[in-house]
Motif scaffolding. Structure first.
Motif, PDB file in Angstrom:
ATOM      1  N   ASN A   1      48.198  26.854  18.428  1.00 57.34           N
ATOM      2  CA  ASN A   1      48.155  26.123  19.684  1.00 57.34           C
ATOM      3  C   ASN A   1      48.461  27.132  20.777  1.00 57.34           C
ATOM      4  OD1 ASN A   1      49.943  24.489  21.860  1.00 57.34           O
ATOM      5  ND2 ASN A   1      48.396  23.158  20.975  1.00 57.34           N
ATOM      6  N   ALA A   2      47.943  26.898  21.961  1.00 56.63           N
ATOM      7  CA  ALA A   2      48.191  27.811  23.075  1.00 56.63           C
ATOM      8  C   ALA A   2      48.274  27.021  24.368  1.00 56.63           C
ATOM      9  CB  ALA A   2      47.084  28.857  23.182  1.00 56.63           C
ATOM     10  N   SER A   3      48.972  27.600  25.332  1.00 56.68           N
ATOM     11  CA  SER A   3      49.042  27.063  26.690  1.00 56.68           C
ATOM     12  C   SER A   3      48.803  28.219  27.644  1.00 56.68           C
ATOM     13  CB  SER A   3      50.418  26.455  26.974  1.00 56.68           C
ATOM     14  OG  SER A   3      50.681  25.361  26.130  1.00 56.68           O
ATOM     15  N   TYR A   4      48.147  27.912  28.748  1.00 64.14           N
ATOM     16  CA  TYR A   4      47.754  28.928  29.726  1.00 64.14           C
ATOM     17  C   TYR A   4      48.256  28.531  31.104  1.00 64.14           C
ATOM     18  CZ  TYR A   4      44.542  29.515  25.859  1.00 64.14           C
ATOM     19  OH  TYR A   4      44.024  29.670  24.599  1.00 64.14           O
ATOM     20  N   ALA A   5      48.712  29.520  31.855  1.00 62.42           N
ATOM     21  CA  ALA A   5      49.162  29.287  33.225  1.00 62.42           C
ATOM     22  C   ALA A   5      48.641  30.413  34.102  1.00 62.42           C
ATOM     23  CB  ALA A   5      50.684  29.238  33.280  1.00 62.42           C
ATOM     24  N   VAL A   6      48.020  30.033  35.215  1.00 65.73           N
ATOM     25  CA  VAL A   6      47.516  31.010  36.183  1.00 65.73           C
ATOM     26  C   VAL A   6      48.122  30.652  37.539  1.00 65.73           C
ATOM     27  CG1 VAL A   6      45.470  31.947  37.335  1.00 65.73           C
ATOM     28  CG2 VAL A   6      45.364  31.345  34.904  1.00 65.73           C
ATOM     29  N   SER A   7      48.618  31.659  38.227  1.00 64.78           N
ATOM     30  CA  SER A   7      49.169  31.455  39.562  1.00 64.78           C
ATOM     31  C   SER A   7      48.122  30.806  40.454  1.00 64.78           C
ATOM     32  CB  SER A   7      49.596  32.805  40.147  1.00 64.78           C
ATOM     33  OG  SER A   7      49.848  32.692  41.515  1.00 64.78           O
ATOM     34  N   SER A   8      48.529  29.844  41.265  1.00 65.06           N
ATOM     35  CA  SER A   8      47.567  29.164  42.143  1.00 65.06           C
ATOM     36  C   SER A   8      46.888  30.149  43.082  1.00 65.06           C
ATOM     37  CB  SER A   8      48.252  28.054  42.936  1.00 65.06           C
ATOM     38  OG  SER A   8      49.278  28.583  43.753  1.00 65.06           O
ATOM     39  N   ALA A   9      47.574  31.205  43.460  1.00 74.11           N
ATOM     40  CA  ALA A   9      46.997  32.208  44.361  1.00 74.11           C
ATOM     41  C   ALA A   9      45.912  33.031  43.688  1.00 74.11           C
ATOM     42  CB  ALA A   9      48.100  33.134  44.877  1.00 74.11           C
ATOM     43  N   ALA A  10      45.837  32.984  42.351  1.00 72.64           N
ATOM     44  CA  ALA A  10      44.883  33.821  41.623  1.00 72.64           C
ATOM     45  C   ALA A  10      43.795  33.018  40.914  1.00 72.64           C
ATOM     46  CB  ALA A  10      45.639  34.670  40.609  1.00 72.64           C
ATOM     47  N   ARG A  11      43.751  31.725  41.136  1.00 70.26           N
ATOM     48  CA  ARG A  11      42.749  30.901  40.439  1.00 70.26           C
ATOM     49  C   ARG A  11      41.356  31.171  40.991  1.00 70.26           C
ATOM     50  NH1 ARG A  11      46.793  25.822  40.322  1.00 70.26           N
ATOM     51  NH2 ARG A  11      48.224  26.787  38.847  1.00 70.26           N
ATOM     52  N   GLY A  12      40.366  30.994  40.115  1.00 74.00           N
ATOM     53  CA  GLY A  12      38.974  31.208  40.497  1.00 74.00           C
ATOM     54  C   GLY A  12      38.520  32.647  40.353  1.00 74.00           C
ATOM     55  N   LYS A  13      39.349  33.497  39.744  1.00 74.18           N
ATOM     56  CA  LYS A  13      39.013  34.912  39.580  1.00 74.18           C
ATOM     57  C   LYS A  13      38.669  35.268  38.135  1.00 74.18           C
ATOM     58  CE  LYS A  13      41.610  37.853  41.923  1.00 74.18           C
ATOM     59  NZ  LYS A  13      42.801  38.563  42.456  1.00 74.18           N
ATOM     60  N   GLY A  14      38.543  34.277  37.258  1.00 74.14           N
ATOM     61  CA  GLY A  14      38.226  34.542  35.864  1.00 74.14           C
ATOM     62  C   GLY A  14      39.431  34.868  35.003  1.00 74.14           C
ATOM     63  N   ILE A  15      40.620  34.674  35.539  1.00 72.20           N
ATOM     64  CA  ILE A  15      41.829  35.012  34.789  1.00 72.20           C
ATOM     65  C   ILE A  15      42.014  34.068  33.601  1.00 72.20           C
ATOM     66  CG2 ILE A  15      44.352  35.115  34.934  1.00 72.20           C
ATOM     67  CD1 ILE A  15      43.862  36.148  37.862  1.00 72.20           C
ATOM     68  N   GLY A  16      41.769  32.788  33.798  1.00 73.44           N
ATOM     69  CA  GLY A  16      41.886  31.838  32.693  1.00 73.44           C
ATOM     70  C   GLY A  16      40.965  32.210  31.548  1.00 73.44           C
ATOM     71  N   ARG A  17      39.736  32.571  31.861  1.00 75.31           N
ATOM     72  CA  ARG A  17      38.771  32.973  30.830  1.00 75.31           C
ATOM     73  C   ARG A  17      39.286  34.196  30.071  1.00 75.31           C
ATOM     74  NH1 ARG A  17      33.675  31.954  29.425  1.00 75.31           N
ATOM     75  NH2 ARG A  17      33.504  30.457  31.132  1.00 75.31           N
ATOM     76  N   ALA A  18      39.800  35.182  30.800  1.00 72.98           N
ATOM     77  CA  ALA A  18      40.323  36.389  30.153  1.00 72.98           C
ATOM     78  C   ALA A  18      41.497  36.048  29.235  1.00 72.98           C
ATOM     79  CB  ALA A  18      40.734  37.414  31.207  1.00 72.98           C
ATOM     80  N   LEU A  19      42.374  35.152  29.678  1.00 73.80           N
ATOM     81  CA  LEU A  19      43.519  34.751  28.867  1.00 73.80           C
ATOM     82  C   LEU A  19      43.074  34.020  27.601  1.00 73.80           C
ATOM     83  CD1 LEU A  19      45.904  33.522  31.707  1.00 73.80           C
ATOM     84  CD2 LEU A  19      46.266  35.533  30.247  1.00 73.80           C
ATOM     85  N   VAL A  20      42.145  33.073  27.733  1.00 72.19           N
ATOM     86  CA  VAL A  20      41.690  32.321  26.558  1.00 72.19           C
ATOM     87  C   VAL A  20      41.004  33.265  25.572  1.00 72.19           C
ATOM     88  CG1 VAL A  20      40.214  30.465  25.709  1.00 72.19           C
ATOM     89  CG2 VAL A  20      41.503  30.142  27.826  1.00 72.19           C
ATOM     90  N   LYS A  21      40.159  34.155  26.056  1.00 72.71           N
ATOM     91  CA  LYS A  21      39.472  35.083  25.159  1.00 72.71           C
ATOM     92  C   LYS A  21      40.467  35.967  24.420  1.00 72.71           C
ATOM     93  CE  LYS A  21      35.293  36.600  26.482  1.00 72.71           C
ATOM     94  NZ  LYS A  21      34.265  37.222  27.347  1.00 72.71           N
ATOM     95  N   ASP A  22      41.493  36.443  25.123  1.00 70.69           N
ATOM     96  CA  ASP A  22      42.503  37.265  24.467  1.00 70.69           C
ATOM     97  C   ASP A  22      43.268  36.445  23.433  1.00 70.69           C
ATOM     98  OD1 ASP A  22      43.824  40.053  24.685  1.00 70.69           O
ATOM     99  OD2 ASP A  22      45.526  38.676  24.655  1.00 70.69           O
ATOM    100  N   SER A  23      43.570  35.192  23.752  1.00 72.64           N
ATOM    101  CA  SER A  23      44.309  34.358  22.796  1.00 72.64           C
ATOM    102  C   SER A  23      43.488  34.108  21.532  1.00 72.64           C
ATOM    103  CB  SER A  23      44.749  33.035  23.429  1.00 72.64           C
ATOM    104  OG  SER A  23      43.669  32.145  23.605  1.00 72.64           O
ATOM    105  N   LEU A  24      42.181  34.030  21.660  1.00 75.62           N
ATOM    106  CA  LEU A  24      41.322  33.874  20.485  1.00 75.62           C
ATOM    107  C   LEU A  24      41.429  35.112  19.592  1.00 75.62           C
ATOM    108  CD1 LEU A  24      38.191  32.320  22.216  1.00 75.62           C
ATOM    109  CD2 LEU A  24      39.734  31.146  20.627  1.00 75.62           C
TER     110      LEU A  24
END
Length: 160
Positions: free
Chosen positions: A78-101
């Motif tokens: 299981n995983a949970s992801y958090a991205v700073s609101s100031a940094a959203r929309g920059k592909g950070i979530g995608r990078a985090l999910v891919k790394d978690s995989l």
């Protein structure tokens, strides 16, 4: 350029800040209690793996990865992801999910499952589906919003 790497002890203060921002928002994480320096250090250290998204030395996001269950189901992460609101929309979530995989597979997990993706969290759901996660259904009223109303959650999974 954003990179994702394992967290270090000197990242914890920034991780706590990003984590608490999502908790305070009340629309994505089930947690209601915020972390402080001590509880954050303990919480992040207890995970199988934590990754941080960093740009120019600043932590912009993070994830935690751990078993979803024990024993005969211990191969499911299981995983949970958090991205700073100031940094959203920059592909950070995608990078985090891919790394978690990648980290999930490296740590011997066979499946990554999300138990409680809030149905109204369209950006997260779109991201997960674009990366091959399968929606398992809907749990009606599974998440309590800050105003006391209940919204649906959608479990997801993906083989690693």
């Amino acid at each position: 350029m954003v990179s994702v790497r394992p967290y270090a002890a000197n990242d914890v203060a920034a991780m706590v800040e990003v984590w608490n921002e999502v908790v305070q928002g009340g629309i994505a994480f089930p947690q209601e209690e915020e972390l402080d320096a001590a509880s954050g250090a303990s919480f992040f250290a207890s995970q199988t793996h934590c990754g941080v998204a960093v740009e120019d030395g600043t932590v912009l996001g993070l994830y935690i990865l751990h078993p979803n269950n024990v024993g005969r189901c211990g191969h499911i992460a299981n995983a949970s992801y958090a991205v700073s609101s100031a940094a959203r929309g920059k592909g950070i979530g995608r990078a985090l999910v891919k790394d978690s995989l990648e980290q999930g597979k490296a740590h011997g997990f066979r499946i990554l499952q999300f138990n409680a993706v809030v149905a109204s969290n369209a950006p997260a759901r779109h991201l997960y589906e674009s990366l091959g996660f399968v929606r398992l259904g809907t749990i009606v009223g599974g998440f309590r919003m800050p105003d006391g109303s209940y919204v649906d959650i959608c479990p997801y999974y993906r083989e690693l």
